[in-house]
Scaffold this motif. Sequence first.
Motif, short mmCIF file in Angstrom:
data_model
loop_
_atom_site.label_atom_id
_atom_site.label_comp_id
_atom_site.label_asym_id
_atom_site.label_seq_id
_atom_site.Cartn_x
_atom_site.Cartn_y
_atom_site.Cartn_z
N PRO B 288 -21.78 -3.03 47.54
CA PRO B 288 -21.32 -4.36 47.15
C PRO B 288 -20.40 -5.00 48.19
O PRO B 288 -19.70 -4.30 48.93
N ARG B 289 -20.43 -6.31 48.22
CA ARG B 289 -19.54 -7.06 49.10
C ARG B 289 -18.37 -7.58 48.29
O ARG B 289 -18.45 -7.72 47.07
N LEU B 290 -17.33 -7.90 49.02
CA LEU B 290 -16.16 -8.50 48.38
C LEU B 290 -16.51 -9.94 47.99
O LEU B 290 -17.17 -10.64 48.74
N LYS B 291 -16.06 -10.35 46.78
CA LYS B 291 -16.26 -11.76 46.39
C LYS B 291 -14.88 -12.39 46.25
O LYS B 291 -13.99 -11.73 45.69
N PRO B 292 -14.63 -13.64 46.61
CA PRO B 292 -15.53 -14.54 47.32
C PRO B 292 -15.74 -14.10 48.77
O PRO B 292 -14.97 -13.30 49.24
N CYS B 445 -15.55 2.45 47.41
CA CYS B 445 -14.12 2.48 47.09
C CYS B 445 -13.69 3.81 46.49
O CYS B 445 -14.41 4.44 45.72
N VAL B 446 -12.49 4.19 46.86
CA VAL B 446 -11.96 5.50 46.51
C VAL B 446 -11.90 5.71 45.01
O VAL B 446 -12.29 6.75 44.50
N LEU B 487 -14.04 -2.03 43.24
CA LEU B 487 -14.44 -3.33 43.77
C LEU B 487 -15.48 -4.02 42.90
O LEU B 487 -15.38 -5.21 42.63
N CYS B 488 -16.46 -3.27 42.44
CA CYS B 488 -17.55 -3.95 41.74
C CYS B 488 -17.64 -3.49 40.29
O CYS B 488 -16.94 -2.59 39.85
#
Lengths: 166, 584
Positions: B288-292, B445-446, B487-488
């Motif tokens: 996954p990417r960071l949003k925004p 992510c950890v 993160l997601c």
Amino acid sequence: MNECRKNIPQSNLESLESVLAEYAAIPGSLITILQKTQEIYGYLPKDAVYHIAERVGAAPAEVMGVATFYSQFRLVPIGRYLIQICRGTACHVNGSERVAAAVSEYLGIKSGETTDDGLFTLENVACLGCCSLAPVIMINGEAYGNLTPEKAVSVLENLREKEGAL
Amino acid sequence: MRIVIGEGSCGIAAGASKIRSAIENLLCKGENLSIGTTGCIGMCFLEPIVDIYEGKKLLKRLVKVGEKDAKAIVDAVRTGDFSGVDYITISAEDEQFLEKQTRIALRHCGIIDPTSIEDYCAFGGYGAFEKTIKTMTPEEVIEEIKISGLAGRGGAGFPTWFKWNAAKNSRTEGKKYLICNADEGDPGAFMDRAVIESDPHGLIEGMLIGAYAIGAAEMTVYVRAEYPLAIKHLEEAIKQAKNHNLLGENILGTDFSCEMSIKAGAGAFVCGEETALIESLEGRRGMPRLKPPFPAQSGYMGEPSNINNVETFANVPWIIEKGGAAFAAMGTENSKGTKVFALTGKIKKGGLVEIPMGKTLREVIFEIGGGIREGKKIKAVQLGGPSGGCIPAELLDTVIDYNALAQTGAIMGSGGMVVMDESTCMVGMAKFFLDFTANESCGKCVHCRIGTKRMQEILTRIVKGEGRKGDVELLEELCEAVKEGSLCGLGQTAPNPVLTTIRYFRNEYDAHINEKRCPAKECSALLTYSVDAKKCVGCTLCARKCPAKAISGEIKKPHFINQAICIKCGQCEKSCRFGAISVR
Ligand SMILES: Cc1cc2nc3c(=O)[nH]c(=O)nc-3n(C[C@H](O)[C@H](O)[C@H](O)COP(=O)(O)O)c2cc1C
Ligand code: FES
């Protein structure tokens, strides 16, 4: 790089040509290329991975990174029968754990492994989409439903017999 | 008359293809008797299903058909006398399974021939799309969707019109993409597969309307690789739509042009998350990417993109045809329209159920699903798969509504509804989902990578009877941390199955940890099998069945199980005809 490429068995890379000709130039096609490669060889041979990397202009590590991220890709050849054991929720609730354990014990292999005689490869998969027949296993694309540990083992016994391996 | 065979994935798994060849073999050369195909009607518990039609009228529905029934079917169709197939005709009670539903997303499933665009059009197909591009502005389309109250059916329930509007307004020039999320990752949900397999043109039409609304000239469907039949039907449908000028340049003589393609996933649950899906579409590891930036600003290939779920799109043509208000008339204050559920588990009648929002879980499980198998008691129902939670039997009167379900700690989810009875261990259930998420965490992510692993380890030791005091509190602490630190959505929701089982079934956790006992008698490490000497007649059957040779005893004398050797497989209990083996 040549160091790493020593000792890799040689596959016939010619059959890969048409796939690369069609997709290598299209950005973002790596997964599609690997899928087609696996269709040809049944798995992703190491030299094919290097070859693909060269042709799409990526580092071999990048291609390996993708190949190992997705559960569909295999780096070793599979047996004549691919046994996919559903570990979806509906199958779990209906006792797939026991079926999986029985199959694993009968064949003496764990998920992801192949029997020494090259007959069976075992693979755990998430939901085969036949939840109403749970628990389900699929052998070479054919679904066997409403299984018990005993029924599952007898299906395998029949296959072994058919192959004259008993 | 036509014989129509249900050949969706579950029909085929139940043997539909064998029935087809058995019927075909019986036909005489030149005989004017047609055999058609259809997708999944959703009555999986009755597969294989064969329908007999006169024109569009269903004359007979035959269920649990076997090869041996082929002759009776062909005879009935030849003579018009159906008395010979009465024994496999669907019962009035089972017919209720469909009658109690309201079908919008599934309106064509199991009725039309999914391989024929003509058949789709005969049922009014592409009418909504034609109306859209010939008489409506994109703003009007979005307004209609807004009125309908349609929310994303992929899990998050975000208002569809809002996403479309953002994608439409993100820019006026240049490329945009419309993407359909058909990754269907919840291992226990299969409605998206059924829609694509059984009504591929319905998906294409819904997507075309969306593409027109946001101004996209390219559409892609990201389909799970495990769905080969869905991919095949969709490929065919795209070809047919192109030939009918419903895809391509200047569609239906307008200046709207749009192309469509399919990308097969490669087996990674996280790729259902929209930014991971985009990464995967671009040929990379699906992380996954960071949003925004949101996909509406910068998505596939850096261009504005809009992603919706299959079922979301499947509702769209109906809404355009009947009006948003008709859709909004169904449901509750904040959940409009219908929702499809894949009803499975210990249910009598498993299959696809589409009902208006606002019905209760009890109505779905008991009135449509027929209740629990083998007369057992319901314990809980799981919604939302690995991101969702277990709702206990006491809360079965909860209505199906985004907020009401969220209040229980579960979620509406994408539509998996797995019913559990008293023999399902809830700690085992939590472990099952954590095994899944720990395995599917992409590792970025950890908290998600290591947190789910630690939770999985704790749950594993609890079901093995090695749980420690304080494990439940430790789990709760980890749950909070993983929720906060991921993160997601995968990590953020992974604790839900653990939290809901702790909330409603704390007693089962305590029994495992403190008493080393599994109340559902499912965790084999915690079971003790013993022979009741009063009931045992010494028939020796169990001793012969025991694979570990743990049972000894003389003939006609009570037997004895050596606990040190017993592998707790349960064979003795199953084989005993005198009920002399007890499990604790
Ligand atoms: C881990 C994870 C898995 C997901 N899997 C799916 C999926 O299989 N299908 C789906 O439509 N949405 C899935 N979603 C939700 C999508 O991210 C996204 O919200 C959805 O596709 C948007 O479409 P909708 O607005 O029509 O629901 C998933 C989300 C997460 C975090
Ligand atoms: S859970 Fe096994 S087929 Fe769906």
